[in-house]
Design an enzyme around this catalytic site. Structure first.
Site, PDB file in Angstrom:
ATOM      1  N   LYS A  10       2.341   4.577  18.052  1.00  0.00           N
ATOM      2  CA  LYS A  10       2.379   5.972  17.584  1.00  0.00           C
ATOM      3  C   LYS A  10       2.456   6.931  18.769  1.00  0.00           C
ATOM      4  CE  LYS A  10      -0.291   4.744  13.511  1.00  0.00           C
ATOM      5  NZ  LYS A  10      -1.635   4.499  13.005  1.00  0.00           N
ATOM      6  N   THR A  41       0.838  -1.209   0.000  1.00  0.00           N
ATOM      7  CA  THR A  41       0.000   0.000   0.000  1.00  0.00           C
ATOM      8  C   THR A  41       0.870   1.255   0.000  1.00  0.00           C
ATOM      9  OG1 THR A  41      -1.700  -1.167   1.250  1.00  0.00           O
ATOM     10  CG2 THR A  41      -1.816   1.234   1.274  1.00  0.00           C
ATOM     11  N   VAL A  42       1.776   1.369   0.949  1.00  0.00           N
ATOM     12  CA  VAL A  42       2.550   2.607   1.097  1.00  0.00           C
ATOM     13  C   VAL A  42       3.652   2.697   0.035  1.00  0.00           C
ATOM     14  CG1 VAL A  42       3.847   4.067   2.691  1.00  0.00           C
ATOM     15  CG2 VAL A  42       2.074   2.549   3.583  1.00  0.00           C
ATOM     16  N   GLY A  71      -6.694  -0.996   2.596  1.00  0.00           N
ATOM     17  CA  GLY A  71      -5.259  -0.814   2.848  1.00  0.00           C
ATOM     18  C   GLY A  71      -4.959  -0.032   4.113  1.00  0.00           C
ATOM     19  N   ASP A 119      -1.239  -0.554  17.829  1.00  0.00           N
ATOM     20  CA  ASP A 119      -0.724   0.397  16.835  1.00  0.00           C
ATOM     21  C   ASP A 119      -0.822   1.835  17.368  1.00  0.00           C
ATOM     22  OD1 ASP A 119       0.008   1.046  13.910  1.00  0.00           O
ATOM     23  OD2 ASP A 119      -1.825   2.211  14.221  1.00  0.00           O
ATOM     24  N   GLU A 125       8.065  10.491   9.540  1.00  0.00           N
ATOM     25  CA  GLU A 125       6.817  11.272   9.570  1.00  0.00           C
ATOM     26  C   GLU A 125       5.583  10.394   9.359  1.00  0.00           C
ATOM     27  OE1 GLU A 125       6.321  14.973  10.011  1.00  0.00           O
ATOM     28  OE2 GLU A 125       4.553  13.788  10.514  1.00  0.00           O
TER      29      GLU A 125
HETATM   30  P1  NDP Z   1       1.682  -3.927   2.878  1.00  0.00           P
HETATM   31  O1  NDP Z   1       1.389  -5.231   3.527  1.00  0.00           O
HETATM   32  O2  NDP Z   1       0.689  -3.376   1.942  1.00  0.00           O
HETATM   33  O3  NDP Z   1       3.078  -4.029   2.120  1.00  0.00           O
HETATM   34  C1  NDP Z   1       4.181  -4.655   2.675  1.00  0.00           C
HETATM   35  C2  NDP Z   1       5.233  -4.805   1.602  1.00  0.00           C
HETATM   36  O4  NDP Z   1       6.366  -5.432   2.184  1.00  0.00           O
HETATM   37  C3  NDP Z   1       4.811  -5.667   0.426  1.00  0.00           C
HETATM   38  O5  NDP Z   1       5.264  -5.117  -0.766  1.00  0.00           O
HETATM   39  C4  NDP Z   1       5.479  -7.016   0.702  1.00  0.00           C
HETATM   40  O6  NDP Z   1       5.845  -7.700  -0.504  1.00  0.00           O
HETATM   41  C5  NDP Z   1       6.735  -6.570   1.399  1.00  0.00           C
HETATM   42  N1  NDP Z   1       7.230  -7.611   2.302  1.00  0.00           N
HETATM   43  C6  NDP Z   1       6.594  -8.176   3.340  1.00  0.00           C
HETATM   44  N2  NDP Z   1       7.381  -9.090   3.925  1.00  0.00           N
HETATM   45  C7  NDP Z   1       8.536  -9.117   3.211  1.00  0.00           C
HETATM   46  C8  NDP Z   1       9.725  -9.865   3.302  1.00  0.00           C
HETATM   47  N3  NDP Z   1       9.910 -10.779   4.251  1.00  0.00           N
HETATM   48  N4  NDP Z   1      10.697  -9.601   2.412  1.00  0.00           N
HETATM   49  C9  NDP Z   1      10.528  -8.686   1.451  1.00  0.00           C
HETATM   50  N5  NDP Z   1       9.423  -7.937   1.309  1.00  0.00           N
HETATM   51  C10 NDP Z   1       8.434  -8.162   2.186  1.00  0.00           C
HETATM   52  O7  NDP Z   1       1.992  -2.910   4.073  1.00  0.00           O
HETATM   53  P2  NDP Z   1       1.758  -1.351   4.094  1.00  0.00           P
HETATM   54  O8  NDP Z   1       2.264  -0.732   2.856  1.00  0.00           O
HETATM   55  O9  NDP Z   1       0.372  -1.088   4.520  1.00  0.00           O
HETATM   56  O10 NDP Z   1       2.668  -0.934   5.348  1.00  0.00           O
HETATM   57  C11 NDP Z   1       4.066  -0.806   5.221  1.00  0.00           C
HETATM   58  C12 NDP Z   1       4.586  -0.087   6.466  1.00  0.00           C
HETATM   59  O11 NDP Z   1       3.957   1.187   6.574  1.00  0.00           O
HETATM   60  C13 NDP Z   1       4.280  -0.787   7.792  1.00  0.00           C
HETATM   61  O12 NDP Z   1       5.324  -0.535   8.696  1.00  0.00           O
HETATM   62  C14 NDP Z   1       3.015  -0.086   8.285  1.00  0.00           C
HETATM   63  O13 NDP Z   1       2.851  -0.137   9.675  1.00  0.00           O
HETATM   64  C15 NDP Z   1       3.315   1.318   7.828  1.00  0.00           C
HETATM   65  N6  NDP Z   1       2.179   2.200   7.664  1.00  0.00           N
HETATM   66  C16 NDP Z   1       1.108   1.800   6.890  1.00  0.00           C
HETATM   67  C17 NDP Z   1       0.065   2.658   6.665  1.00  0.00           C
HETATM   68  C18 NDP Z   1      -1.117   2.278   5.851  1.00  0.00           C
HETATM   69  O14 NDP Z   1      -2.068   3.070   5.789  1.00  0.00           O
HETATM   70  N7  NDP Z   1      -1.116   1.121   5.187  1.00  0.00           N
HETATM   71  C19 NDP Z   1       0.063   4.004   7.250  1.00  0.00           C
HETATM   72  C20 NDP Z   1       1.233   4.318   8.029  1.00  0.00           C
HETATM   73  C21 NDP Z   1       2.240   3.442   8.209  1.00  0.00           C
HETATM   74  P3  NDP Z   1       4.775  -8.249  -1.558  1.00  0.00           P
HETATM   75  O15 NDP Z   1       4.084  -7.035  -2.099  1.00  0.00           O
HETATM   76  O16 NDP Z   1       5.590  -8.938  -2.586  1.00  0.00           O
HETATM   77  O17 NDP Z   1       3.869  -9.133  -0.786  1.00  0.00           O
HETATM   78  N1  HSE Z   2      -3.017   0.514  10.457  1.00  0.00           N
HETATM   79  C1  HSE Z   2      -2.758   1.893  10.630  1.00  0.00           C
HETATM   80  C2  HSE Z   2      -4.052   2.621  10.883  1.00  0.00           C
HETATM   81  C3  HSE Z   2      -2.086   2.465   9.438  1.00  0.00           C
HETATM   82  O1  HSE Z   2      -5.109   2.050  10.635  1.00  0.00           O
HETATM   83  O2  HSE Z   2      -4.021   3.757  11.354  1.00  0.00           O
HETATM   84  C4  HSE Z   2      -1.655   3.890   9.613  1.00  0.00           C
HETATM   85  O3  HSE Z   2      -0.608   3.967  10.523  1.00  0.00           O
END
Ligand code: NDP
Ligand code: HSE
Length: 428
Positions: free
Chosen positions: A204, A14-15, A186, A200, A128
């Site tokens: 934060k 997602t991010v 997401g 979570d 951030e």
């Molecule tokens: P996702 O689950 O959508 O994405 C995680 C990514 O990491 C995927 O691309 C996945 O690969 C990859 N990944 C997972 N495990 C492995 C591994 N062992 N080796 C290599 N790659 C790996 O997570 P998000 O994007 O939602 O979140 C990412 C970070 O951002 C987290 O720390 C989350 O807490 C933080 N965050 C998320 C927010 C949100 O709104 N989603 C908001 C703020 C922070 P693949 O795509 O191939 O499966």
């Molecule tokens: N899982 C978190 C939330 C993502 O729902 O707020 C943003 O940090």
């Protein structure tokens, strides 16, 4: 001509996807802001074959290889407080690379050690996106509201929980149904129990407390309660009383102590926190003589989170070898404050009991409350079902949490009480 600022991105979910797309769409303007061309040179995720809607640049099967690449900054968007995310961040910093991350779990647990490592190596560690998604609250606490000190930070910090509570109230849908929708959009963590269990928000909160009070992140002393026990009835009762239920993170400095807690709360329906809806977040900061400030905006999801990550990348590029301190002061100056007794704080309470509708139950509940010194302001019993479970709801006068807990422990021992009583503090 200055050399490009080379960006390696680990995690393309997602991010990560949002970051790649925004850099592709607005790279020129962002490069002008950074003072250098921004160039993605390497990417890694788990599954190379997954269609992601953008071109893959410099794929590495092993995310750790990004730490050994020629990148200037490693952007960690995998997640998790240990494992690959921790190894990657440590290795990148050790190799003298800037790190940008959205990983609040990692920083809440290892923030102090990572800040020290970044400082030793003279590189940036920026986060951030880790707190309140697109709201630039980290920068505000790190650089802006610093003149008069901060007494308290309080807010809705989890988009998933806020989405669930908002949708349950608006549509009457079930908790599980709305959680699934939040996952599909997401917003949720890979393990959504971190969202709904309050973990979570705790991650934060302890980062914001660290920035606000100059303390090292202290996750262990955050008291955490999530929203899994909140029912549609609680939400409906709250609305009848002119309140809404929100999951709050609250950090207060009390003299030389700190109170950090995460819990559902009833906030007044007309107040600012009650009107933070859906996946939005809202944060209020009491900044001493400077006054109170309220920030709100999208707290989760692709675009708002990518917005915060990109701000950090641009800042890291612009700062170059003069990085600003991770938590706003040198890591060595971050202190530890003893936890305050959060249960001593007095507030009115909403109490809900699921009891058998038989004679004497109400008198027994009232008796235990009275013994613990809890005074009742009002009470509702909805309908009558002799011999069947019914809900009894009470609002108390201002009372310390410890006294209410004492009474509820005694009440719970009765075989007429069917489920654990629910207690929610109410905004006075
Ligand atoms: P996702 O689950 O959508 O994405 C995680 C990514 O990491 C995927 O691309 C996945 O690969 C990859 N990944 C997972 N495990 C492995 C591994 N062992 N080796 C290599 N790659 C790996 O997570 P998000 O994007 O939602 O979140 C990412 C970070 O951002 C987290 O720390 C989350 O807490 C933080 N965050 C998320 C927010 C949100 O709104 N989603 C908001 C703020 C922070 P693949 O795509 O191939 O499966
Ligand atoms: N899982 C978190 C939330 C993502 O729902 O707020 C943003 O940090």
């Amino acid at each position: 001509m200055t050399t490009p600022f080379r960006i390696a991105i680990a995690g393309l979910g997602t991010v990560g996807s949002g970051v790649v797309k925004a850099l592709a769409a607005r790279g020129d303007d962002l490069s002008h802001r950074a003072g250098r061309a921004l160039q993605i040179t390497a990417m890694s995720a788990r599954d190379k074959t997954r269609a992601r809607g953008f071109e893959i640049t410099g794929w590495r099967d092993d995310p750790l290889a990004l730490a050994d690449s020629d990148a200037d900054v490693v952007v960690e968007l995998i997640g998790g407080d240990e494992g690959i995310a921790r190894s990657l961040v440590e290795r990148a910093l050790s190799n003298g690379k800037h790190v940008v991350t959205a990983n609040k779990a990692l920083l809440a647990k290892h923030g102090l050690a990572l800040a020290k490592l970044a400082e030793d190596k003279g590189v940036s560690l920026k986060f951030e996106a880790a707190a309140a998604g697109g709201i630039p609250i980290v920068k505000v606490l790190r650089e802006d509201l610093i003149a008069h000190g901060v007494d308290a930070v309080k807010g809705i910090l989890n988009g998933t929980c806020n989405y669930i509570l908002t949708e349950m109230e608006a549509s009457g849908r079930s908790f599980a149904d709305v959680l699934q929708e939040a996952q599909a959009k997401g917003y949720a963590e890979a393990d959504p129990t971190l969202d709904v269990g309050g973990g979570d928000t705790a991650h934060k909160l302890c980062l914001l407390a660290s920035l606000a009070f100059g303390t090292a992140p202290d996750l262990a002393s955050v008291a955490v309660e999530g929203i899994t026990h909140i029912t549609a009835d609680d939400i409906a009762f709250a609305s009848e009383f002119g309140f809404r239920i929100k999951l709050l993170g609250v950090a207060r400095r009390i003299g030389e102590r700190i109170d950090q807690k995460v819990h559902p709360a009833m906030v007044r329906a007309r107040g600012p926190l009650a009107n933070v809806s859906g996946a939005a977040n809202g944060v209020s900061v009491d900044a001493g003589e400077a006054g109170s400030f309220f920030f709100s905006g999208r707290g989760a999801g692709e675009a708002p989170t990518a917005s915060a990550v990109i701000a950090d990348i641009v800042e890291a590029a612009a700062e170059g070898d003069q990085p600003s301190p991770v938590f706003g002061r040198s890591a060595a100056s971050l202190t530890r404050l003893e936890p305050a007794d959060g249960k001593a704080q007095v507030t009115p309470w909403y109490l809900r009991f699921e009891v058998l509708d038989v004679p004497g139950v109400l008198a027994a509940i009232a008796g235990h409350l009275s013994e613990a010194g809890v005074s009742i302001e009002s009470m509702i019993q909805r309908g009558r079902s002799p011999g069947e479970p019914v809900a009894i709801v009470m609002i108390t006068h201002e009372t310390a949490q410890a006294a209410v807990e004492r009474a509820l422990k005694a009440i719970s021992a009765s075989d007429k009480v069917r489920t654990r009583p629910c207690m929610i503090p109410m905004e006075a």
